[in-house]
Enzyme design. Structure first.
Site, PDB file in Angstrom:
ATOM      1  N   PHE A   1       0.810  -1.219   0.000  1.00 35.28           N
ATOM      2  CA  PHE A   1       0.000   0.000   0.000  1.00 35.28           C
ATOM      3  C   PHE A   1       0.846   1.273   0.000  1.00 35.28           C
ATOM      4  O   PHE A   1       1.724   1.448   0.845  1.00 35.28           O
ATOM      5  CB  PHE A   1      -0.895  -0.032   1.239  1.00 35.28           C
ATOM      6  CG  PHE A   1      -1.812   1.134   1.402  1.00 35.28           C
ATOM      7  CD1 PHE A   1      -3.006   1.182   0.693  1.00 35.28           C
ATOM      8  CD2 PHE A   1      -1.506   2.179   2.251  1.00 35.28           C
ATOM      9  CE1 PHE A   1      -3.869   2.253   0.846  1.00 35.28           C
ATOM     10  CE2 PHE A   1      -2.362   3.254   2.408  1.00 35.28           C
ATOM     11  CZ  PHE A   1      -3.545   3.288   1.704  1.00 35.28           C
TER      12      PHE A   1
ATOM     13  N   ARG B   1      -7.873 -20.443 -12.216  1.00 33.71           N
ATOM     14  CA  ARG B   1      -9.038 -20.923 -12.985  1.00 33.71           C
ATOM     15  C   ARG B   1      -8.965 -20.399 -14.423  1.00 33.71           C
ATOM     16  O   ARG B   1      -9.980 -20.074 -15.028  1.00 33.71           O
ATOM     17  CB  ARG B   1     -10.357 -20.483 -12.334  1.00 33.71           C
ATOM     18  CG  ARG B   1     -11.457 -21.528 -12.495  1.00 33.71           C
ATOM     19  CD  ARG B   1     -12.827 -21.016 -12.089  1.00 33.71           C
ATOM     20  NE  ARG B   1     -13.797 -22.098 -12.053  1.00 33.71           N
ATOM     21  CZ  ARG B   1     -15.092 -21.955 -12.146  1.00 33.71           C
ATOM     22  NH1 ARG B   1     -15.631 -20.768 -12.269  1.00 33.71           N
ATOM     23  NH2 ARG B   1     -15.891 -22.993 -12.096  1.00 33.71           N
TER      24      ARG B   1
ATOM     25  N   TRP C   1     -23.708 -13.239  -7.404  1.00 34.76           N
ATOM     26  CA  TRP C   1     -22.541 -12.481  -7.889  1.00 34.76           C
ATOM     27  C   TRP C   1     -21.280 -13.169  -7.383  1.00 34.76           C
ATOM     28  O   TRP C   1     -20.965 -13.115  -6.202  1.00 34.76           O
ATOM     29  CB  TRP C   1     -22.636 -11.052  -7.362  1.00 34.76           C
ATOM     30  CG  TRP C   1     -21.522 -10.137  -7.726  1.00 34.76           C
ATOM     31  CD1 TRP C   1     -20.183 -10.405  -7.753  1.00 34.76           C
ATOM     32  CD2 TRP C   1     -21.637  -8.762  -8.091  1.00 34.76           C
ATOM     33  NE1 TRP C   1     -19.465  -9.295  -8.105  1.00 34.76           N
ATOM     34  CE2 TRP C   1     -20.336  -8.273  -8.327  1.00 34.76           C
ATOM     35  CE3 TRP C   1     -22.724  -7.887  -8.232  1.00 34.76           C
ATOM     36  CZ2 TRP C   1     -20.082  -6.952  -8.680  1.00 34.76           C
ATOM     37  CZ3 TRP C   1     -22.468  -6.579  -8.585  1.00 34.76           C
ATOM     38  CH2 TRP C   1     -21.169  -6.121  -8.812  1.00 34.76           C
ATOM     39  N   ASP C   2     -20.579 -13.774  -8.307  1.00 33.19           N
ATOM     40  CA  ASP C   2     -19.428 -14.603  -7.952  1.00 33.19           C
ATOM     41  C   ASP C   2     -18.120 -13.891  -8.286  1.00 33.19           C
ATOM     42  O   ASP C   2     -18.097 -12.918  -9.042  1.00 33.19           O
ATOM     43  CB  ASP C   2     -19.526 -15.907  -8.773  1.00 33.19           C
ATOM     44  CG  ASP C   2     -18.844 -17.081  -8.107  1.00 33.19           C
ATOM     45  OD1 ASP C   2     -18.057 -16.868  -7.173  1.00 33.19           O
ATOM     46  OD2 ASP C   2     -19.108 -18.222  -8.538  1.00 33.19           O
TER      47      ASP C   2
ATOM     48  N   GLY D   1     -16.172 -18.224  -5.101  1.00 40.05           N
ATOM     49  CA  GLY D   1     -15.804 -19.630  -5.071  1.00 40.05           C
ATOM     50  C   GLY D   1     -16.317 -20.222  -3.762  1.00 40.05           C
ATOM     51  O   GLY D   1     -15.578 -20.838  -3.006  1.00 40.05           O
ATOM     52  N   GLY D   2     -17.618 -19.984  -3.487  1.00 38.48           N
ATOM     53  CA  GLY D   2     -18.173 -20.284  -2.168  1.00 38.48           C
ATOM     54  C   GLY D   2     -17.941 -19.089  -1.270  1.00 38.48           C
ATOM     55  O   GLY D   2     -18.262 -17.955  -1.621  1.00 38.48           O
TER      56      GLY D   2
ATOM     57  N   ASP E   1     -17.889 -11.517   4.329  1.00 40.89           N
ATOM     58  CA  ASP E   1     -17.449 -10.499   5.281  1.00 40.89           C
ATOM     59  C   ASP E   1     -18.549  -9.469   5.472  1.00 40.89           C
ATOM     60  O   ASP E   1     -19.522  -9.431   4.707  1.00 40.89           O
ATOM     61  CB  ASP E   1     -16.149  -9.846   4.802  1.00 40.89           C
ATOM     62  CG  ASP E   1     -16.251  -9.286   3.395  1.00 40.89           C
ATOM     63  OD1 ASP E   1     -17.062  -8.378   3.180  1.00 40.89           O
ATOM     64  OD2 ASP E   1     -15.525  -9.780   2.493  1.00 40.89           O
TER      65      ASP E   1
ATOM     66  N   ASP F   1     -18.246 -23.744  -1.464  1.00 43.64           N
ATOM     67  CA  ASP F   1     -18.453 -24.666  -2.589  1.00 43.64           C
ATOM     68  C   ASP F   1     -18.525 -26.101  -2.098  1.00 43.64           C
ATOM     69  O   ASP F   1     -18.766 -27.017  -2.882  1.00 43.64           O
ATOM     70  CB  ASP F   1     -17.318 -24.523  -3.608  1.00 43.64           C
ATOM     71  CG  ASP F   1     -17.620 -23.440  -4.633  1.00 43.64           C
ATOM     72  OD1 ASP F   1     -18.763 -22.956  -4.663  1.00 43.64           O
ATOM     73  OD2 ASP F   1     -16.710 -23.070  -5.398  1.00 43.64           O
TER      74      ASP F   1
ATOM     75  N   GLU G   1     -36.905 -39.857  -2.089  1.00 43.75           N
ATOM     76  CA  GLU G   1     -36.231 -38.574  -1.858  1.00 43.75           C
ATOM     77  C   GLU G   1     -37.171 -37.404  -2.122  1.00 43.75           C
ATOM     78  O   GLU G   1     -37.179 -36.414  -1.390  1.00 43.75           O
ATOM     79  CB  GLU G   1     -34.994 -38.449  -2.762  1.00 43.75           C
ATOM     80  CG  GLU G   1     -33.820 -39.288  -2.302  1.00 43.75           C
ATOM     81  CD  GLU G   1     -32.651 -39.288  -3.287  1.00 43.75           C
ATOM     82  OE1 GLU G   1     -31.537 -39.568  -2.850  1.00 43.75           O
ATOM     83  OE2 GLU G   1     -32.876 -39.026  -4.498  1.00 43.75           O
TER      84      GLU G   1
HETATM   85  C1  GLA Z   1     -18.085 -20.856  -8.025  1.00 41.50           C
HETATM   86  C2  GLA Z   1     -19.333 -20.907  -7.177  1.00 41.50           C
HETATM   87  C3  GLA Z   1     -20.151 -22.116  -7.557  1.00 41.50           C
HETATM   88  C4  GLA Z   1     -20.501 -22.026  -9.006  1.00 41.50           C
HETATM   89  C5  GLA Z   1     -19.254 -21.922  -9.853  1.00 41.50           C
HETATM   90  C6  GLA Z   1     -19.578 -21.653 -11.293  1.00 41.50           C
HETATM   91  O1  GLA Z   1     -17.197 -21.868  -7.723  1.00 41.50           O
HETATM   92  O2  GLA Z   1     -19.024 -20.902  -5.830  1.00 41.50           O
HETATM   93  O3  GLA Z   1     -21.303 -22.189  -6.768  1.00 41.50           O
HETATM   94  O4  GLA Z   1     -21.338 -20.912  -9.224  1.00 41.50           O
HETATM   95  O5  GLA Z   1     -18.421 -20.874  -9.405  1.00 41.50           O
HETATM   96  O6  GLA Z   1     -18.452 -21.530 -12.060  1.00 41.50           O
END
Ligand code: GLA
Length: 747
Positions: free
Chosen positions: A283, A446, A480-481, A531-532, A537, A551, A617
């Protein structure tokens, strides 16, 4: 009111329902921290600071002969580098090209009603009805230069929270360089304290760890550009004896979603200094004459009543003063997400097949995850091209949405705006919009790059792209990932010398885009994701009332993830889905019942190909959905209690929800081990009304403990005191990872 100023003694005392916080501007103008803990009166606590001539602890400026006065062991409210204090500083700044030394003295202060706000940054708010909330702003000034530091305190008396933030102003005629601006510092004397923090990894976020703070510096941090899977920006400091139900504890939560640093230094005299703020490793921020810089907010809370009380207090504070979404008090849809059902391999026909089953089972929404846009049949291409791939889908987004709505379901989509694939039209047109270091091959994660969110053109492009998508169809939910950390942090949009600011500027760009989205589309339920749970936060909760927690959808691993998350965040913000077995992340097989009970801990949904479920199920899923729907308010608004920890109890994990008026409660139990000739498993309820009578309520047989244990038979009655102190013996597990629920109602 909650902020008291004693003019004669220059003492500031801040009171909340469960704490008192105090500072004093001493005779030399240094702002000293005198107390933070259980509620006390306005007494001047500076008598606790004992002058002494400690070797190698020097004197600041004009105090050369005052050998018993040293900021090296005095508790300083906002420590700086440059005044003979050798512990960790909160601020390092100075004229550009000079030495980052400061000597901050009290200059002035202001007490205002209501809460300060931080333009462009997430922060707690107060409505007009929140008349108990006050702001204290203390201005410190460097003794030599026209550099001003404003310490901001938001005092929420009822919510038992004190927020802190800092602004630095350059009134010099030349630029000032900031090398480190922490948002807070806290000094706790005689501090043989434990720190509870939440470490993790992708698919294993927020694992509980409690450790004693030994001498030296202990650090929790992220340099990843996101708050991260690896360390969460929330910690608890507590006494060694503090338990869930008793003892003093401090919660410290950074309302920020990028790289951060929390450091705890136990010093030579066993005092603890704790600082929290932006990561300062790279920073550098230049303030031109007349400019100012704002460091993000930190939430502090203290309770003398144990960790469980701290959690509940923080949850309420977030619910009332941080989460803005109109969805926070509305029923969130029970959804099915197609990710683990189809991954990238889908078209409208496949999705509609799942949607028809969803409607049949009584679900509320279908979410179309990754792969609907650009050229995106795997994760090597397409990010950045936010245009629907009609060829793949077989129809337009509008058409798909209409068909899904026609089945009585809502419709949601997945996006990942902050990233770009090199194999995309966007990257081909604007390679300089990705973060890459000139002359070096970029690092990938990725197989994608991060967009330069510090570049206003990029943010504008994303606003336009999202507008196009969201106006092209009736979309009620957006997930929103962001699927990698910020690598190659160099912005082509900024001059060479300002690169130290880019990491933070990128977070500000993300916040600007999120603000745009939630302001323009308030009806959309926004779910955060990284990514999960890599960006789980308090900063994100300001924009999104729920976050995809991990995830990892294995119910048993989720027990630990949910447990850890529950300390600092409301369970209504934890997205949790029932997925298929063997589980896609770890191959484990868990009964359908258990997958349901575990996912009902949070905001509930399914993530599997519903059309491939067995009839059995499907019947169970209908029961789960019905129970969740009937008890929605209890699950989403009730108080959450951790009853048996998955980190300590190897045989089972248990938790409960108790309604705020304590008239209803639910217990969830998942068995994590089996034994021949097992001992009886006993739990003690928490949070019930001791002198009330409770009755066991009926539940569908597949979920119920009642059907499996005589003492828990429907309509059996127990006093609250019996359940709290005597407890309950749980039914014996009958298979691996068995589980059950118990519902009780006050009669
Ligand atoms: C991330 C998210 C998953 C899914 C994938 C799609 O890993 O956490 O739930 O949406 O991306 O690429």
């Amino acid at each position: 009111m909650s902020v008291h100023y004693n003019k004669e003694k220059r003492v500031f005392t801040l009171h909340t329902s469960k704490s008192t916080y105090q500072m004093k501007a001493d005779e030399h103008g240094f702002l000293l921290h005198t107390y933070y803990g259980a509620p006390v009166d306005d007494s001047d606590f500076s008598y606790l600071i004992v002058p002494d001539d400690h070797g190698f602890s020097g004197q600041p400026g004009e105090l050369a002969l005052e050998r018993t006065y040293s900021l090296d062991f005095y508790p300083v409210e906002y420590p700086v580098h440059g005044v003979a204090d050798f512990r960790i500083p909160a601020l390092m700044a100075g004229k550009k090209g000079g030495v980052p030394a400061l000597d901050l003295r009290y200059h002035s202060h202001e007490i205002r009603s209501g809460k300060y706000s931080l333009p462009g940054l997430p922060a707690l708010f107060a409505g007009e009805e929140d008349t108990d909330v006050q702001t204290l702003e203390i201005t410190l000034k460097d003794a030599y230069e026209e550099i001003y530091v404003n310490l901001l305190y938001g005092v929420y008396e009822k919510a038992n929270v004190i927020t802190r933030a800092v602004t630095v102003e350059n009134h010099c005629a030349v630029p000032v360089e900031l090398k480190r601006v922490m948002s807070m510092s806290l000094e706790l004397p005689d501090a043989d304290l434990d720190m509870i923090h939440f470490y993790g990894k992708h698919t294993g976020e927020r694992q509980f760890e409690r450790r004693n703070l030994l001498h030296g510096i202990t650090e929790i941090s992220s340099r990843r550009g996101n708050s991260s899977h690896q360390h969460n920006p929330f910690v608890i400091l507590c006494e060694k004896e503090t338990s869930e139900q008793a003892g003093g504890c401090y919660g410290i939560s950074f309302v920020y979603s990028g790289s951060f640093r929390m450091q705890a230094e136990r010093d030579q005299f066993d005092s603890l200094r704790f600082v929290c703020g932006l990561s300062d490793e790279e920073f550098v921020w230049t303030l031109q004459p007349g400019e100012s810089f704002t460091a993000p907010e930190v939430v502090l809370t203290y309770t003398p009543d144990g960790i469980s009380d701290l959690t509940r207090g923080l949850n309420r504070a977030y619910q009332n003063h941080l989460i803005r979404s109109p969805w926070k008090n509305k029923r969130r849809p029970i959804l099915v997400n197609n990710w683990e059902a189809t991954y990238f391999d889908f078209n409208a026909e496949k999705l509609l097949k799942i949607a028809r089953e969803a409607a049949e089972l009584g679900l509320d929404m279908l979410v179309l995850d990754d792969g609907w846009f650009g050229k995106r049949d795997d994760d090597n291409s397409g990010l950045g091209d936010w245009k629907v791939n009609e060829k793949k889908l077989g129809c337009s987004l509008r058409n798909l949405a209409e068909q899904i709505h026609g089945l009585g379901l809502k419709f949601g989509i997945w996006v990942e705006p902050e990233m770009v694939s090199e194999d995309s039209d966007l990257y081909r047109a604007h390679p300089d919009w990705a973060l890459t270091i000139p002359g070096r091959l970029p690092n990938h994660s990725r197989n994608q790059l991060a967009l330069d969110m510090s570049n206003p053109e990029v943010v504008d492009y994303l606003k336009r792209s999202l507008d196009e998508v969201l106006s092209s169809a009736d979309i009620e939910y957006v997930k929103w990932d962001i699927n990698s950390n910020l690598e190659n942090v160099y912005s082509a949009a900024h001059p060479e010398l300002s690169q130290g600011a880019v990491r933070h500027l990128c977070v500000l760009g993300t916040y600007e885009l999120k603000e745009y989205l939630v302001t323009r589309y308030p009806h959309i339920l926004l779910e955060g994701c990284n990514g999960g749970g890599g960006r789980f936060d308090a900063g994100m909760l300001y924009y999104a009332p729920q976050i995809w927690c991990s995830d990892n959808t294995d119910a048993i691993e989720r027990l630990r993830i949910h447990y850890g998350t529950s300390f600092g965040y409301p369970m209504s913000s934890v997205s949790a889905h029932v997925s298929v077995c063997p589980n896609h992340q770890n191959g484990r097989v868990v009964p359908f019942r258990t997958r349901g009970i575990c996912a009902m801990q949070g905001t509930f949904g399914y993530e599997l190909d519903l059309s491939k479920m067995t009839e059995e199920e499907k019947a169970e899923a209908k029961q789960q959905i019905a129970v969740y729907r009937e008890n929605y308010d209890l699950f989403q608004q009730g108080d959450y209690y951790r009853i048996a920890s998955p980190f300590e109890n190897h045989d089972f994990t248990a938790w409960s929800y108790v309604s705020e008026d304590r008239s209803r409660a639910m217990l969830g139990v998942v068995y994590t081990d089996l034994h021949g000739n097992p001992k009886p498993n006993r739990i003690r309820w928490q949070g019930l009304q001791a002198d009330a009578l409770y009755e066991i309520e009926p539940l569908p047989e597949t979920l119920s403990a009642a059907a499996r244990c005589q003492g828990l038979a429907e309509h059996t009655r127990y006093t609250g005191a019996a359940l709290i102190h005597g407890g309950m013996v749980l039914p014996k597990p009958q298979e691996n990872y068995d589980s059950c629920m118990v519902m009780i109602r006050r009669v």
